[in-house]
Design a protein around this motif. Structure first.
Motif, short mmCIF file in Angstrom:
data_model
loop_
_atom_site.label_atom_id
_atom_site.label_comp_id
_atom_site.label_asym_id
_atom_site.label_seq_id
_atom_site.Cartn_x
_atom_site.Cartn_y
_atom_site.Cartn_z
N PHE A 151 18.44 -34.72 -27.78
CA PHE A 151 19.65 -33.80 -27.68
C PHE A 151 20.97 -34.19 -28.26
O PHE A 151 21.26 -35.25 -28.77
N GLY A 152 21.57 -33.05 -28.68
CA GLY A 152 23.01 -33.07 -29.33
C GLY A 152 23.10 -33.47 -30.70
O GLY A 152 23.98 -33.73 -31.38
N GLU A 153 21.84 -33.07 -31.56
CA GLU A 153 21.76 -32.98 -32.70
C GLU A 153 22.56 -31.93 -33.29
O GLU A 153 22.53 -30.65 -32.98
N GLU A 203 20.65 -24.71 -30.36
CA GLU A 203 19.11 -23.84 -30.22
C GLU A 203 18.08 -25.08 -29.86
O GLU A 203 17.05 -24.63 -29.02
N HIS A 204 18.07 -26.20 -30.73
CA HIS A 204 17.01 -27.15 -30.24
C HIS A 204 17.08 -27.64 -29.04
O HIS A 204 16.05 -27.81 -28.31
N ASP A 205 18.28 -27.84 -28.50
CA ASP A 205 18.58 -28.19 -27.10
C ASP A 205 18.11 -27.23 -26.07
O ASP A 205 17.25 -27.51 -25.03
N GLN A 206 18.35 -25.78 -26.37
CA GLN A 206 17.56 -24.87 -25.36
C GLN A 206 16.32 -24.76 -25.32
O GLN A 206 15.56 -24.76 -24.49
N ASP A 263 15.34 -42.53 -26.19
CA ASP A 263 16.01 -41.43 -27.13
C ASP A 263 16.12 -39.96 -26.53
O ASP A 263 15.91 -39.11 -26.88
N LEU A 264 17.21 -40.05 -25.37
CA LEU A 264 17.61 -38.79 -24.77
C LEU A 264 18.57 -38.11 -25.76
O LEU A 264 18.48 -36.80 -25.64
N ILE A 265 19.32 -38.83 -26.35
CA ILE A 265 20.38 -38.29 -27.17
C ILE A 265 20.20 -38.89 -28.62
O ILE A 265 20.08 -39.94 -28.60
N THR A 266 20.67 -37.77 -29.59
CA THR A 266 21.00 -38.42 -30.90
C THR A 266 22.28 -38.73 -31.08
O THR A 266 22.99 -38.09 -31.36
N GLY A 267 22.36 -40.32 -30.68
CA GLY A 267 23.83 -40.64 -30.28
C GLY A 267 24.99 -40.47 -31.50
O GLY A 267 25.94 -40.20 -31.48
N GLU A 268 24.13 -40.52 -32.92
CA GLU A 268 24.86 -40.62 -33.97
C GLU A 268 25.86 -39.20 -34.32
O GLU A 268 26.66 -39.08 -35.08
N ASN A 269 25.36 -38.26 -33.68
CA ASN A 269 25.71 -36.95 -33.64
C ASN A 269 26.78 -36.54 -32.81
O ASN A 269 27.23 -35.31 -32.77
N THR A 270 27.12 -37.37 -31.84
CA THR A 270 27.83 -36.97 -30.62
C THR A 270 29.22 -37.26 -31.12
O THR A 270 29.66 -38.06 -31.61
N PHE A 271 30.06 -36.64 -29.87
CA PHE A 271 31.67 -37.04 -30.08
C PHE A 271 31.86 -37.95 -28.77
O PHE A 271 31.22 -37.75 -27.65
N LEU A 324 25.78 -34.51 -22.37
CA LEU A 324 24.43 -34.07 -22.52
C LEU A 324 23.57 -34.24 -21.52
O LEU A 324 22.33 -33.79 -21.27
N ILE A 325 23.83 -35.65 -20.82
CA ILE A 325 22.94 -35.93 -19.70
C ILE A 325 22.94 -34.90 -18.86
O ILE A 325 21.80 -34.73 -18.19
N ASP A 326 24.00 -33.93 -18.59
CA ASP A 326 23.85 -32.88 -17.54
C ASP A 326 22.82 -31.83 -17.97
O ASP A 326 22.11 -31.33 -17.01
N GLN A 327 22.60 -31.59 -18.98
CA GLN A 327 21.61 -30.68 -19.46
C GLN A 327 20.14 -31.29 -19.27
O GLN A 327 19.45 -30.51 -19.14
N ILE A 328 19.96 -32.67 -19.58
CA ILE A 328 18.62 -33.17 -19.82
C ILE A 328 18.16 -33.25 -18.23
O ILE A 328 16.99 -33.17 -18.13
#
Length: 369
Positions: free
Chosen positions: A57-59, A68-71, A94-102, A109-113
């Motif tokens: 998530f979060g790319e 859209e990918h997350d959806q 790899d729940l999150i693509t952390g390098e793209n997050t703020f 993003l965990i909320d969505q997951i």
């Protein structure tokens, strides 16, 4: 309350209320979830696990295709949980693509997951992966956020000093035959293979830290003291980055005996560093009836093979998320069906794709090679 608990043991999954053991205090004290419902087999003696992996998530949140990918990933999770109706679910790294997050909103993003598990009322656990350790996110931050959102999360952290740098996610979850049994019949083990980056220049080691080996030994000794011989319990282990033994297994893979996609060639970065041998030896020495060790990380692989040196089966997950590299591969999960509480009974496993296609069905038992 009694009627509710009995109903829960019939349905399997989660007993509606935490129940005390009717044995020694040590057996009760060893339960790591004294305030949570127990995870149980169904009355028919089955227990079903659905394993998601590499959601990423979060790319690219600054482009339309990222959200859209997350959806699409959420839709996949809702579809599979609704169709499969597992007793328990796992996200294996790899729940999150952390390098793209703020930094200011990474953990949201965990909320969505976790929302699909909450909506389906399915208890679950997570491991974290190399993309979950980045300058703006850490494994610990993800775990704490997950724990704060729902009681359905059974993810936790190891005691201080276990797991090494940026590797807190080492724990186990007991699964009982029914809500009233004093001791579990299955242990789900979760290990933190770390990896990723602390800063733009500081790398996190990408293997299970050697300190975990001593923890495995002490935990299994406590289990034996409280619950009797380890041979009375089955086990499955989850770790995001595959152990180093996956490379020689791939080199000698027989596609007839090991069905499934084999599209990622393993090399440096695709498996744990050979330094994982301390962990690997301790796991296999102290945990008998280990049906399989299951990893993600390499999105193009979803085969299983036996490590004859340790006599244990290693399996890849199926890449689930729409984030991360895909190369046209379908998205899906690995299912595991325990057909009996007997710790030596075979476990059926297969890959289920988003559209319902079933592939690579095998039975993990003494006959599987």
């Amino acid at each position: 309350m009694l009627a509710i608990a009995v109903l829960a043991s019939i349905l399997g999954g989660v007993a509606s209320t935490p129940l005390p053991s009717s044995g020694s205090p040590l057996a009760t004290d060893l339960n790591p979830y004294p305030t949570k419902p127990r995870i149980t087999f169904k009355e028919d003696g089955t227990f079903k696990l659905t394993v998601f992996s590499d959601l990423h998530f979060g790319e690219n949140p600054w482009d339309s295709w990222g959200p859209e990918h997350d959806q699409s990933s959420v839709k996949l999770m809702n579809t599979i949980l609704g169709d499969e109706k597992p007793d328990y679910a796992v996200i294996n790294g790899d729940l999150i693509t952390g390098e793209n997050t703020f930094k200011e909103n990474a953990t949201t993003l965990i909320d969505q997951i976790v929302a699909p598990f909450i909506n389906a009322n399915v208890p679950f656990s997570t491991t974290q992966g190399n993309h979950d350790n980045q300058p703006n996110i850490t494994h610990e931050e993800e775990i704490l956020r997950e724990q704060s959102l729902t009681e359905l999360s059974y993810t936790r952290m190891a005691p201080p000093g276990v797991g090494g740098d940026h590797g807190p996610g080492n724990y186990w979850v007991p699964v009982y035959r029914n809500a009233y049994d004093q001791s579990p019949v299955l242990i789900l083990w979760f290990f933190d293979s770390r990896g990723g980056w602390k800063t733009s220049t500081e790398f996190v080691p990408d293997w299970v830290d050697a300190s975990v080996a001593g923890w495995i030994q002490s935990e299994t000794q406590s289990m034996e003291s409280a619950w009797g011989p380890a041979s009375q319990r089955g086990a499955v282990a989850f770790v995001h980055i595959p152990p180093d033994i996956a490379k020689p297994l791939q080199d000698n893979l027989d596609s007839t005996k090991s069905p499934g996609d084999n599209e990622d060639v393993l090399g440096d970065g695709s498996t744990q560093n050979p330094n994982d041998s301390t962990f690997w030896d301790a796991l296999n020495l102290n945990v008998p009836n280990l049906h399989a060790v299951i990893s993600g990380h390499d999105h193009g692989n979803n085969w299983c093979a036996r490590d004859t040196n340790k006599n244990v089966v290693f399996c890849f997950n199926k890449h689930s998320g729409y984030g991360g590299y895909t190369r046209g591969w379908a998205h899906g999960v690995r299912n595991l069906l325990f057909t009996s509480p007997d710790p030596t009974a075979g476990v059926k496993t297969w890959i289920r794709e988003e559209d319902g296609t079933v592939k690579a069905s095998i039975t993990l038992d003494s006959n599987y090679v």
